[in-house]
Design an enzyme around this catalytic site. Structure first.
Site, short mmCIF file in Angstrom:
data_model
loop_
_atom_site.label_atom_id
_atom_site.label_comp_id
_atom_site.label_asym_id
_atom_site.label_seq_id
_atom_site.Cartn_x
_atom_site.Cartn_y
_atom_site.Cartn_z
N THR A 62 0.90 -1.23 0.04
CA THR A 62 0.00 0.16 -0.02
C THR A 62 0.89 1.22 -0.15
OG1 THR A 62 -1.76 0.89 1.05
CG2 THR A 62 -0.38 0.04 2.68
N ASN A 63 0.41 2.42 0.37
CA ASN A 63 1.01 3.60 0.31
C ASN A 63 0.80 4.49 1.32
OD1 ASN A 63 -1.10 5.61 -0.71
ND2 ASN A 63 -1.14 3.93 -2.44
N ARG A 64 1.10 5.53 1.74
CA ARG A 64 1.18 6.42 2.86
C ARG A 64 -0.03 7.44 2.61
NH1 ARG A 64 5.31 6.41 6.44
NH2 ARG A 64 7.27 5.83 5.34
N ALA A 92 -4.78 7.76 -4.07
CA ALA A 92 -3.24 7.34 -4.31
C ALA A 92 -3.52 5.88 -4.74
CB ALA A 92 -2.43 7.62 -3.32
#
Ligand code: CTP
Length: 211
Positions: free
Chosen positions: A21-23, A88
């Site tokens: 995943t991402n932030r 995102a």
């Protein structure tokens, strides 16, 4: 006026328990949904997994992967007058999802990734007359050149760019500083502010045409 907003990260499964995943916190997209609803617009929010309560009065669709988000967006997009892709979305996912739980072994592990579909590119290719399409660009270098490149490549009307290295910007924080670029050559630098104020400023410009 019907507005479709996406928010948050996506999760791309490695196996039954692990994912990439991402932030992204989802705060910017949720602020946009709240601001759109406050303006009295029919608002649909498609969100990846976040730790935020669903905005009141907004039709929320929760998704997990880029593929799920693409399916949900494609279903909702034709009816939308304005689409803002603040999510995102992961650009890559594991090529094969391991069935069950991957057991560790001696040595390293090679994980092969493949590209996900670029949802915004698809929307730009299928944009109907009168529909306003807005993207986000989180850039670490050459913010303007990269953002305007994405605006053109994806056939967008507006792109909201931010420098993720700048003070008060970025993923987990409650503030943001955005510059809006339009397909017709506008460059509008919005002040650093809390994400709800930034959301209202963005909507004032792209929907109401206020400067
Ligand atoms: N986006 C999308 N589908 C993807 C990836 C991104 O719709 N699979 C959208 C995002 O919601 C955002 C914009 O495209 O509005 C971001 O553009 P992108 O070119 O993907 O930027 P990055 O993911 O940061 O990738 P890079 O800078 O490496 O091109």
């Amino acid at each position: 006026m019907k507005i479709l907003i996406t928010a948050g990260p996506t999760r791309e499964a490695i196996d039954m328990v692990r994912f990439i995943t991402n932030r992204s916190s989802g705060k910017m997209g949720y602020a946009l949904a709240r601001a759109a609803k406050d303006n009295g617009w029919d608002t649909v929010l498609i969100s990846g997994p976040v730790n935020l309560p669903p905005p009141e009065g907004v039709d929320c669709i929760m998704v997990e992967s880029a593929k799920d988000m693409a399916t949900a967006v494609k279903k909702e997009a034709p009816a939308a007058d304005v689409i803002i892709m603040a999510a995102a979305v992961a650009d890559y996912r594991p090529k094969a999802v391991f069935d069950g739980k991957l057991k560790k072994q001696e040595g390293g592990l090679f994980l092969e990734l493949e590209r996900t579909e670029d949802i915004l590119l698809y929307l730009g290719e299928h944009k109907r007359p009168g529909q306003t399409l807005v993207g986000f660009a989180a850039e670490a270098t050459e913010v303007e050149a990269n953002a305007v490149g994405k605006l053109r490549k994806k056939n967008l009307d507006w792109i909201a760019a931010n420098d993720i290295g700048a003070a008060g910007c970025g993923f987990a924080v409650n503030t943001n500083q955005v510059t809006l670029y339009s397909a017709t050559g506008d460059r509008i630098i919005l002040p650093l502010a809390d994400k709800f104020t930034v959301a209202n400023n963005i909507l004032d410009i792209i929907v109401k045409g206020k400067r």
